[in-house]
Design a protein around this motif. Structure first.
Motif, PDB file in Angstrom:
ATOM      1  N   ASP A  66      -2.547   9.438   4.900  1.00  0.00           N
ATOM      2  CA  ASP A  66      -3.570   9.350   3.868  1.00  0.00           C
ATOM      3  C   ASP A  66      -3.563   7.963   3.248  1.00  0.00           C
ATOM      4  OD1 ASP A  66      -4.465  12.026   4.188  1.00  0.00           O
ATOM      5  OD2 ASP A  66      -2.672  12.691   3.130  1.00  0.00           O
ATOM      6  N   ALA A  67      -3.440   7.009   4.100  1.00  0.00           N
ATOM      7  CA  ALA A  67      -3.484   5.628   3.648  1.00  0.00           C
ATOM      8  C   ALA A  67      -4.202   4.810   4.712  1.00  0.00           C
ATOM      9  CB  ALA A  67      -2.082   5.087   3.434  1.00  0.00           C
ATOM     10  N   VAL A  68      -4.967   3.848   4.259  1.00  0.00           N
ATOM     11  CA  VAL A  68      -5.730   3.004   5.157  1.00  0.00           C
ATOM     12  C   VAL A  68      -5.441   1.546   4.816  1.00  0.00           C
ATOM     13  CG1 VAL A  68      -8.060   2.232   5.690  1.00  0.00           C
ATOM     14  CG2 VAL A  68      -7.572   4.678   5.510  1.00  0.00           C
ATOM     15  N   ALA A  69      -5.220   0.763   5.832  1.00  0.00           N
ATOM     16  CA  ALA A  69      -4.953  -0.653   5.592  1.00  0.00           C
ATOM     17  C   ALA A  69      -6.265  -1.426   5.561  1.00  0.00           C
ATOM     18  CB  ALA A  69      -4.061  -1.214   6.688  1.00  0.00           C
ATOM     19  N   VAL A  70      -6.357  -2.367   4.648  1.00  0.00           N
ATOM     20  CA  VAL A  70      -7.478  -3.287   4.643  1.00  0.00           C
ATOM     21  C   VAL A  70      -6.917  -4.657   4.986  1.00  0.00           C
ATOM     22  CG1 VAL A  70      -9.223  -4.420   3.242  1.00  0.00           C
ATOM     23  CG2 VAL A  70      -8.791  -1.975   2.968  1.00  0.00           C
ATOM     24  N   ASN A 101      -7.276   8.911  -0.281  1.00  0.00           N
ATOM     25  CA  ASN A 101      -6.543   7.989   0.582  1.00  0.00           C
ATOM     26  C   ASN A 101      -6.171   6.738  -0.193  1.00  0.00           C
ATOM     27  OD1 ASN A 101      -7.467   9.761   2.766  1.00  0.00           O
ATOM     28  ND2 ASN A 101      -6.832   8.081   4.063  1.00  0.00           N
ATOM     29  N   GLN A 102      -5.070   6.142   0.180  1.00  0.00           N
ATOM     30  CA  GLN A 102      -4.654   4.929  -0.484  1.00  0.00           C
ATOM     31  C   GLN A 102      -5.077   3.697   0.272  1.00  0.00           C
ATOM     32  OE1 GLN A 102      -3.679   4.473  -3.407  1.00  0.00           O
ATOM     33  NE2 GLN A 102      -3.476   6.655  -3.847  1.00  0.00           N
ATOM     34  N   LEU A 103      -5.217   2.630  -0.477  1.00  0.00           N
ATOM     35  CA  LEU A 103      -5.622   1.361   0.096  1.00  0.00           C
ATOM     36  C   LEU A 103      -4.409   0.438   0.176  1.00  0.00           C
ATOM     37  CD1 LEU A 103      -8.617  -0.669  -1.368  1.00  0.00           C
ATOM     38  CD2 LEU A 103      -6.631  -1.706  -0.341  1.00  0.00           C
ATOM     39  N   VAL A 104      -4.051   0.066   1.366  1.00  0.00           N
ATOM     40  CA  VAL A 104      -2.949  -0.881   1.532  1.00  0.00           C
ATOM     41  C   VAL A 104      -3.564  -2.213   1.921  1.00  0.00           C
ATOM     42  CG1 VAL A 104      -0.850  -1.432   2.793  1.00  0.00           C
ATOM     43  CG2 VAL A 104      -1.421   0.945   2.291  1.00  0.00           C
ATOM     44  N   LEU A 105      -3.358  -3.189   1.063  1.00  0.00           N
ATOM     45  CA  LEU A 105      -4.005  -4.474   1.286  1.00  0.00           C
ATOM     46  C   LEU A 105      -3.109  -5.393   2.082  1.00  0.00           C
ATOM     47  CD1 LEU A 105      -6.545  -6.081   0.500  1.00  0.00           C
ATOM     48  CD2 LEU A 105      -5.259  -6.945  -1.442  1.00  0.00           C
ATOM     49  N   LEU A 106      -3.595  -5.868   3.198  1.00  0.00           N
ATOM     50  CA  LEU A 106      -2.809  -6.791   4.001  1.00  0.00           C
ATOM     51  C   LEU A 106      -3.528  -8.133   4.043  1.00  0.00           C
ATOM     52  CD1 LEU A 106      -1.875  -4.457   7.000  1.00  0.00           C
ATOM     53  CD2 LEU A 106      -0.633  -4.847   4.880  1.00  0.00           C
ATOM     54  N   LEU A 107      -2.942  -9.101   3.428  1.00  0.00           N
ATOM     55  CA  LEU A 107      -3.516 -10.438   3.394  1.00  0.00           C
ATOM     56  C   LEU A 107      -2.846 -11.279   4.468  1.00  0.00           C
ATOM     57  CD1 LEU A 107      -5.304  -9.955   1.153  1.00  0.00           C
ATOM     58  CD2 LEU A 107      -3.481 -10.618  -0.405  1.00  0.00           C
ATOM     59  N   THR A 108      -3.635 -11.998   5.235  1.00  0.00           N
ATOM     60  CA  THR A 108      -2.996 -12.847   6.242  1.00  0.00           C
ATOM     61  C   THR A 108      -3.430 -14.283   6.063  1.00  0.00           C
ATOM     62  OG1 THR A 108      -4.706 -12.838   7.940  1.00  0.00           O
ATOM     63  CG2 THR A 108      -3.272 -10.934   7.833  1.00  0.00           C
TER      64      THR A 108
ATOM     65  N   ASN B 101       7.847  -7.483   2.447  1.00  0.00           N
ATOM     66  CA  ASN B 101       7.392  -6.274   1.775  1.00  0.00           C
ATOM     67  C   ASN B 101       5.881  -6.203   1.806  1.00  0.00           C
ATOM     68  OD1 ASN B 101      10.189  -6.139   0.780  1.00  0.00           O
ATOM     69  ND2 ASN B 101       9.328  -4.624  -0.606  1.00  0.00           N
ATOM     70  N   GLN B 102       5.367  -4.996   1.813  1.00  0.00           N
ATOM     71  CA  GLN B 102       3.923  -4.850   1.811  1.00  0.00           C
ATOM     72  C   GLN B 102       3.384  -4.623   0.414  1.00  0.00           C
ATOM     73  OE1 GLN B 102       1.848  -5.554   3.996  1.00  0.00           O
ATOM     74  NE2 GLN B 102       3.354  -5.888   5.602  1.00  0.00           N
ATOM     75  N   LEU B 103       2.125  -4.969   0.268  1.00  0.00           N
ATOM     76  CA  LEU B 103       1.454  -4.820  -1.010  1.00  0.00           C
ATOM     77  C   LEU B 103       0.490  -3.636  -0.923  1.00  0.00           C
ATOM     78  CD1 LEU B 103      -0.371  -7.823  -2.709  1.00  0.00           C
ATOM     79  CD2 LEU B 103      -1.088  -5.467  -2.926  1.00  0.00           C
ATOM     80  N   VAL B 104       0.730  -2.652  -1.715  1.00  0.00           N
ATOM     81  CA  VAL B 104      -0.183  -1.516  -1.763  1.00  0.00           C
ATOM     82  C   VAL B 104      -0.970  -1.621  -3.054  1.00  0.00           C
ATOM     83  CG1 VAL B 104      -0.397   0.982  -1.790  1.00  0.00           C
ATOM     84  CG2 VAL B 104       1.432  -0.104  -0.487  1.00  0.00           C
ATOM     85  N   LEU B 105      -2.262  -1.772  -2.908  1.00  0.00           N
ATOM     86  CA  LEU B 105      -3.080  -2.015  -4.093  1.00  0.00           C
ATOM     87  C   LEU B 105      -3.616  -0.700  -4.644  1.00  0.00           C
ATOM     88  CD1 LEU B 105      -4.294  -4.330  -5.764  1.00  0.00           C
ATOM     89  CD2 LEU B 105      -6.296  -4.203  -4.297  1.00  0.00           C
ATOM     90  N   LEU B 106      -3.325  -0.442  -5.882  1.00  0.00           N
ATOM     91  CA  LEU B 106      -3.836   0.776  -6.502  1.00  0.00           C
ATOM     92  C   LEU B 106      -4.783   0.393  -7.631  1.00  0.00           C
ATOM     93  CD1 LEU B 106      -0.517   2.829  -6.741  1.00  0.00           C
ATOM     94  CD2 LEU B 106      -2.189   2.758  -4.895  1.00  0.00           C
ATOM     95  N   LEU B 107      -6.030   0.690  -7.436  1.00  0.00           N
ATOM     96  CA  LEU B 107      -7.037   0.363  -8.436  1.00  0.00           C
ATOM     97  C   LEU B 107      -7.314   1.620  -9.261  1.00  0.00           C
ATOM     98  CD1 LEU B 107      -7.424  -2.395  -7.628  1.00  0.00           C
ATOM     99  CD2 LEU B 107      -9.158  -1.650  -6.010  1.00  0.00           C
ATOM    100  N   THR B 108      -7.350   1.482 -10.555  1.00  0.00           N
ATOM    101  CA  THR B 108      -7.648   2.665 -11.368  1.00  0.00           C
ATOM    102  C   THR B 108      -8.838   2.406 -12.256  1.00  0.00           C
ATOM    103  OG1 THR B 108      -6.410   2.135 -13.363  1.00  0.00           O
ATOM    104  CG2 THR B 108      -5.175   3.013 -11.512  1.00  0.00           C
ATOM    105  N   GLU B 109      -9.690   3.395 -12.296  1.00  0.00           N
ATOM    106  CA  GLU B 109     -10.868   3.232 -13.137  1.00  0.00           C
ATOM    107  C   GLU B 109     -10.921   4.232 -14.278  1.00  0.00           C
ATOM    108  OE1 GLU B 109     -14.865   1.400 -11.649  1.00  0.00           O
ATOM    109  OE2 GLU B 109     -14.176   2.941 -10.269  1.00  0.00           O
ATOM    110  N   GLY B 110     -10.361   5.403 -14.039  1.00  0.00           N
ATOM    111  CA  GLY B 110     -10.489   6.401 -15.097  1.00  0.00           C
ATOM    112  C   GLY B 110      -9.287   7.309 -15.166  1.00  0.00           C
TER     113      GLY B 110
END
Lengths: 358, 358
Positions: A66-70, A101-108, B101-110
């Motif tokens: 339940d996580a997707v990489a961007v 689902n969670q957003l995992v941000l991958l910056l390259t 390490n990976q960066l998991v971005l969690l955005l919260t709006e409400g």
DNA sequence: TTGAAAGCGCTAACAT
DNA sequence: ATGTTAGCGCTTTCAA
């Protein structure tokens, strides 16, 4: 720093509720097939213990995360300076959140990052990937294919079906860059302008190439409108727009209209035109592309531009990916049924927004 | 869409190399204590099979994820429109990447997002969290504490040690908002201005409160300089800056200097001043805060402002978190030894950057 | 409807 | 130096 604490397990909840682990698991995952009073007891135990499932354990057996990489293959600086990505990310975030689902941000930024990202994707951390902003020589798509992770691309990849390249099964979402550009340039021509220039984007990206093609389509329709000197290469940034505009003025002082590859480029062009004492739109009409609110509406004069639904693109990318993940049946239908579908690419429409600059 | 494929396991590699799983595991994780030729055979098997470790399985036993969540409690729009976050994210990304390490971005709006984020953190997906931009009434910190995840905050939280509130053990990184503001206002006063106004930030954030305090410190040092009507509330946005500046001009037409809570606010103020026909800096001197390159250098005139190392803040946050994660011994030393350390908060210095606006 | 039991793929004692 | 083995916490047949 707040310390990590050891958390209660399913086992503990089961013990407390006086049931088996299996029952707790059932309740936690929806609870069907468990008699109400029992389920209630389990829920109370969960509550009292503050139980939260260990996702690693769950993933190990379900093979879902339940996580997707961007994946954003850009120098990080530009990524965030550019509202474009911001909006796409926003759309993606919303759609993913809506489906838990969670957003995992991958910056390259460089080569090293590519292998890192590939390893990450292959490592089974995520169920799928959303990949952006590929450049011509980008090794990432290949690495990602090898990683074997379901992927949707943002923007037509260089090797998409349309170019007859290796992987025709690729799914991507893009806007109608060519059609939008054509509309903008036609508009400038309809205004009676005959020296219509184009400040391109970074030509190692398909969006820039497609917009250039659209420009060519339109000028080709008007005899005498095509002049290769009227095309100057930019890079989608304001600085690039300034440079290109300066060069254009030097090369063709008689230019009377400019189609910039995006709003940021137009911004740079406007600055240079003002410096040069050319009035917009009287002397030179200017049109952009993207219609990014913070830019296009704030320019002086406000920018005529081609609107694309950037946030919507992000949402659609996420939706396509999630649908693909939840079994193959929906996928084909969705892709085929989407507006402007062509092969596995989904092309979203654009609209010309008329403001004061052209 | 590229399909997921089933991957080889440690077991398969072991079989192929003719060794035990343990040996393969050793080789894969650094390979010490395995004789060279054997290790070589294992590596070849790994290569041939395209083996990539399953992270869920690994995490299940190691209880490490090599992933850190970045929680941004803002409407997503602002997050990305604001270069501030972009720069911090960049710093964080670099530091995390450097430590694999990976960066998991969690955005919260409400509200709904808050519990979602709490669940995610408690679910043991990540080793720690970096949390930003808390507002006064934000329930997130409490939820995060309950989640039991090591956390470093960006910006002084409302309930940090300094306010004598509940959780003095909190680690945070901030810049010297108060000192920076003081320096800027003193500079305006040193210029001989006596009607020095302040356009505040969003006062439900500590950074805005601290900058206001710094302003008060400085005006209190000059007899007659303090006038409550010279303080107008903004919200850290250009639009807020415009609103506040308009109100200020209406209220105190004799204002001769403005300290804006950040560069974006200053941007709005400059626009209004220009409209109103006030010259900057001749009639009204203007100073900002942040020194965000794309803003402060591009204004007309270029902005005198207080520089803080935003990217550095991000890096430091990540570093502190990672150090904390790798055992407690380093942590105390680091926190205490860092510049401007005070309790568990690290305060980074600021510098006044003089440009043309004041 | 509930429980017992067998793993998911990996690491880390512990043996050898 | 290498192998054996016992779980990590969960889901999911299969039996009861």
């Amino acid at each position: 720093m707040t310390e990590a604490v050891s958390r209660p397990t399913l086992e503990a909840v089961a013990a407390r509720a006086g049931v088996s682990r299996a029952t707790v698991s059932r309740v936690v995952n929806g609870g069907d097939g468990v008699r109400a009073p029992l389920a209630e007891r389990v829920r109370r135990a969960v509550e009292e213990l503050g139980y939260v499932p260990n996702q690693a354990a769950r993933s190990l057996v379900t093979r879902r995360h339940d996580a997707v990489a961007v994946v954003v293959a850009e120098p990080e600086t530009r990524v965030f300076a550019d509202p474009f990505f911001a909006l796409q990310l926003r759309g993606i975030g919303k759609e993913l959140t809506a489906h838990d689902n969670q957003l995992v941000l991958l910056l390259t930024e460089g080569r090293a990052d590519h292998t890192r990202v590939a390893r990450y994707l292959a490592g089974g951390h995520v169920d799928g990937a959303l990949v952006f902003s590929l450049h011509l020589d980008d090794p990432l798509p290949g690495l990602i294919r090898d990683a074997g992770v379901p992927t949707v691309f943002g923007g037509r990849p260089h090797w998409s079906a349309d170019t007859g390249a290796p992987d025709p099964g690729v799914v991507y979402v893009d806007c109608d860059n060519r059609g939008g550009a054509r509309a903008a340039v036609r508009h400038l021509l309809d205004l009676g302008r005959r020296r219509v220039a184009h400040l391109t984007g970074a030509l190692d990206q398909t969006s820039a190439v497609d917009r250039l093609d659209g420009y060519r389509d339109a000028v080709a329709e008007v005899p005498g409108a095509y002049d290769p000197r009227l095309v100057v290469e930019g890079d989608f940034t304001p600085a690039g727009g300034e440079r290109a505009m300066r060069e254009l003025l030097a090369r063709c002082p008689d230019v009377d209209a400019v189609f910039a590859a995006n709003d940021l480029t137009a911004l740079g062009a406007l600055r240079v035109l003002r410096e040069a004492g050319r009035r917009v739109p009287e002397d030179v009409a200017v049109a952009g592309f993207d219609d990014m609110a913070p830019v296009a509406e704030q320019t002086d004069p406000p920018l005529t531009t081609v609107r694309q639904d950037i946030e919507g693109m992000g949402r659609l990318m996420a939706r396509l990916l999630l649908e693909g993940l939840s079994g193959g049946r929906d996928r084909a239908r969705t892709t085929a049924g989407a507006p402007g579908a062509r092969g596995k690419g989904v092309i979203l429409p654009t609209t010309l927004i008329r403001r004061a600059s052209a």
